[in-house]
Design a protein around this motif. Structure first.
Motif, PDB file in Angstrom:
ATOM      1  N   ILE A  40       4.390   2.436  12.378  1.00  0.00           N
ATOM      2  CA  ILE A  40       5.670   2.809  11.749  1.00  0.00           C
ATOM      3  C   ILE A  40       6.003   4.256  12.105  1.00  0.00           C
ATOM      4  O   ILE A  40       7.106   4.573  12.546  1.00  0.00           O
ATOM      5  CB  ILE A  40       5.593   2.627  10.213  1.00  0.00           C
ATOM      6  CG1 ILE A  40       5.475   1.145   9.860  1.00  0.00           C
ATOM      7  CG2 ILE A  40       6.819   3.239   9.540  1.00  0.00           C
ATOM      8  CD1 ILE A  40       5.112   0.870   8.411  1.00  0.00           C
ATOM      9  N   MET A  76       9.481  -4.491   9.501  1.00  0.00           N
ATOM     10  CA  MET A  76       8.744  -4.196   8.254  1.00  0.00           C
ATOM     11  C   MET A  76       8.316  -5.487   7.557  1.00  0.00           C
ATOM     12  O   MET A  76       7.242  -5.554   6.976  1.00  0.00           O
ATOM     13  CB  MET A  76       9.598  -3.337   7.307  1.00  0.00           C
ATOM     14  CG  MET A  76       9.669  -1.873   7.685  1.00  0.00           C
ATOM     15  SD  MET A  76       8.073  -1.076   7.862  1.00  0.00           S
ATOM     16  CE  MET A  76       7.474  -1.094   6.176  1.00  0.00           C
ATOM     17  N   ILE A 112       9.175   2.515   2.745  1.00  0.00           N
ATOM     18  CA  ILE A 112       7.860   2.702   3.375  1.00  0.00           C
ATOM     19  C   ILE A 112       6.937   3.480   2.430  1.00  0.00           C
ATOM     20  O   ILE A 112       5.782   3.123   2.236  1.00  0.00           O
ATOM     21  CB  ILE A 112       7.998   3.432   4.732  1.00  0.00           C
ATOM     22  CG1 ILE A 112       8.748   2.525   5.710  1.00  0.00           C
ATOM     23  CG2 ILE A 112       6.635   3.814   5.305  1.00  0.00           C
ATOM     24  CD1 ILE A 112       9.123   3.179   7.017  1.00  0.00           C
TER      25      ILE A 112
END
Ligand code: B12
Length: 236
Positions: A40, A76, A112
Motif C-alpha cells: 500500500i 484494498m 487504511i
C-alpha cells in the motif's frame, strides 16, 4: 516477480486506473507473500501521489482522480482479508475514534489507518468522512474513547482538526482524550501548533503512536491553555 516490480505495477495501475493490472498485481502481493501494508505504502500510495501531482498541474482532472480512487478501493478489497489475517488480539482496553474532518470527503488514507490500527489489535470506531467537531466529541463521549484520530487531506480542512481540540477545551473535556492527527498536508509542526497529542505520517506510525499513548495510560496531559482561542468560536 521481485516485490519492487509488483509495487511499480500497483503504482502504475492506479495512475492508469487499470483495474485488470491492479487486480493481478494485488494477487501477486498475496501469492508472493509480500507485506500488504508495504504494498500500500510503496505501490498504491505512490500511484496516488503521482495522480495528486498531475491534478495540481492540471495534467489530470477529477474523473481521473475518481477512477484512480476506485481502483485503489478495489485493490484494498483484495488486500484487506490478507491484512486482517495478521490481526493481533486486542492488546489493551483502549478505544480509538477516527474520522475525516468536516468539509473533507477523502477516505482512502483514513480507511487504511483504520484497518492497520485494527490489525494492530486496537478497538477502532470509524465515523466516516465530513465529520463535524461536535460529532467527534459526542461520539467520543458515547463510545468512551481514549483517542480521537483526525484525518485531513486538504489545507482548507486542516483547521477542522484544531476545531475538535477547541470544542474539547471549551467543553472542559480536553484532559479526557488524546488527539492524534494525520493526512497529506499535516505535519508535526501543525500538531504542536494546535496542541494535538501526536502526529503520524503513515498508518504504521499511527499504530505506534496510539500504542504509545495508550501505554502511557489515561493520565492525559495538561490542557494546552496557549491554544485556547476563546475569541474564535468553533464552527460546528
Ligand atoms: C484520491 C483523491 C481524491 C478522491 C478521494 C476519494 C476517496 N474516497 O478518498 C476524490 C476524487 C473524491 C477527491 C476529491 C477532491 N479532491 Co482530492 N485528492 C486525491 C489524491 C489524489 C489522493 C489522496 C489519497 O487517497 N492518497 C492515498 C492515501 C493512502 O494517502 P493519505 O490519504 O495521505 O493517507 C496516509 C497518511 O496521510 C496517513 N493518514 C491519513 N489520515 C490519517 C489520520 C491519522 C490520525 C494519522 C495518524 C495518519 C493519517 O496514513 C495514510 C496511509 O499511510 C490527493 C493527492 C494526494 N497526494 O494526497 C488529492 C487532493 C487531496 N485532493 C485535492 C482536491 C483539491 C480535491 C477536490 C477539492 C477537487 C475538486 N475540485 O472537487 C475534491 C475535494 C472534495 C472534498 N470536499 O473533500 C487536493 C487538495 C489541495 C489542498 N487544498 O490541500 C489534493 C492534494 C490534490 C492536489 N495536489 O491538488 N480527491
Amino acid at each position: 516477480m521481485i516485490k519492487e516490480e509488483i509495487f511499480d505495477r500497483l503504482s502504475l495501475s492506479i495512475v492508469k486506473a487499470d483495474m485488470e493490472t491492479a487486480k493481478e498485481a494485488a494477487q501477486e502481493v498475496i501469492q508472493g507473500k509480500v507485506d500488504p501494508i508495504e504494498a500500500i505504502d510503496k505501490g498504491l500510495s505512490k500511484g496516488m501521489d503521482i495522480m495528486g501531482e498531475r491534478f495540481s498541474k492540471m495534467e489530470a482532472f477529477l474523473p481521473e482522480l475518481i477512477m484512480a480512487a476506485q481502483t485503489f478501493d478495489m485493490v484494498m478489497e483484495i488486500l484487506e482479508p490478507e491484512i486482517a489475517a495478521q490481526k493481533r488480539k486486542v492488546i489493551k482496553a483502549g478505544t480509538i475514534l477516527i474520522g475525516t474532518v468536516k468539509g473533507d470527503v477523502h477516505s482512502i488514507g483514513k480507511n487504511i489507518v483504520t484497518t492497520v490500527l485494527k490489525t494492530g489489535g486496537l478497538d477502532v470506531h470509524d465515523l466516516g468522512v465530513d465529520v463535524s467537531p461536535l460529532a467527534f466529541v459526542e461520539a467520543a463521549q458515547k463510545n468512551r474513547a481514549d483517542i480521537i484520530a483526525l484525518s485531513s487531506l486538504m489545507t482548507t480542512t486542516m483547521p477542522g482538526q484544531r476545531e475538535v481540540i477547541e470544542v474539547l477545551e471549551e467543553m472542559g473535556l480536553r484532559n479526557r482524550y488524546r488527539v492524534i492527527i494525520g493526512g497529506g498536508p499535516v505535519n508535526q509542526q501543525w500538531a504542536e501548533q494546535i496542541g494535538a497529542d501526536g502526529y503520524g505520517e503513515t498508518a504504521a506510525e499511527a499504530v505506534l503512536l496510539a500504542r504509545k499513548l495508550l501505554t502511557e495510560g489515561k493520565n492525559n496531559p495538561e490542557p494546552h491553555p496557549e491554544h485556547l482561542r476563546k475569541n474564535i468560536g468553533p464552527t460546528l
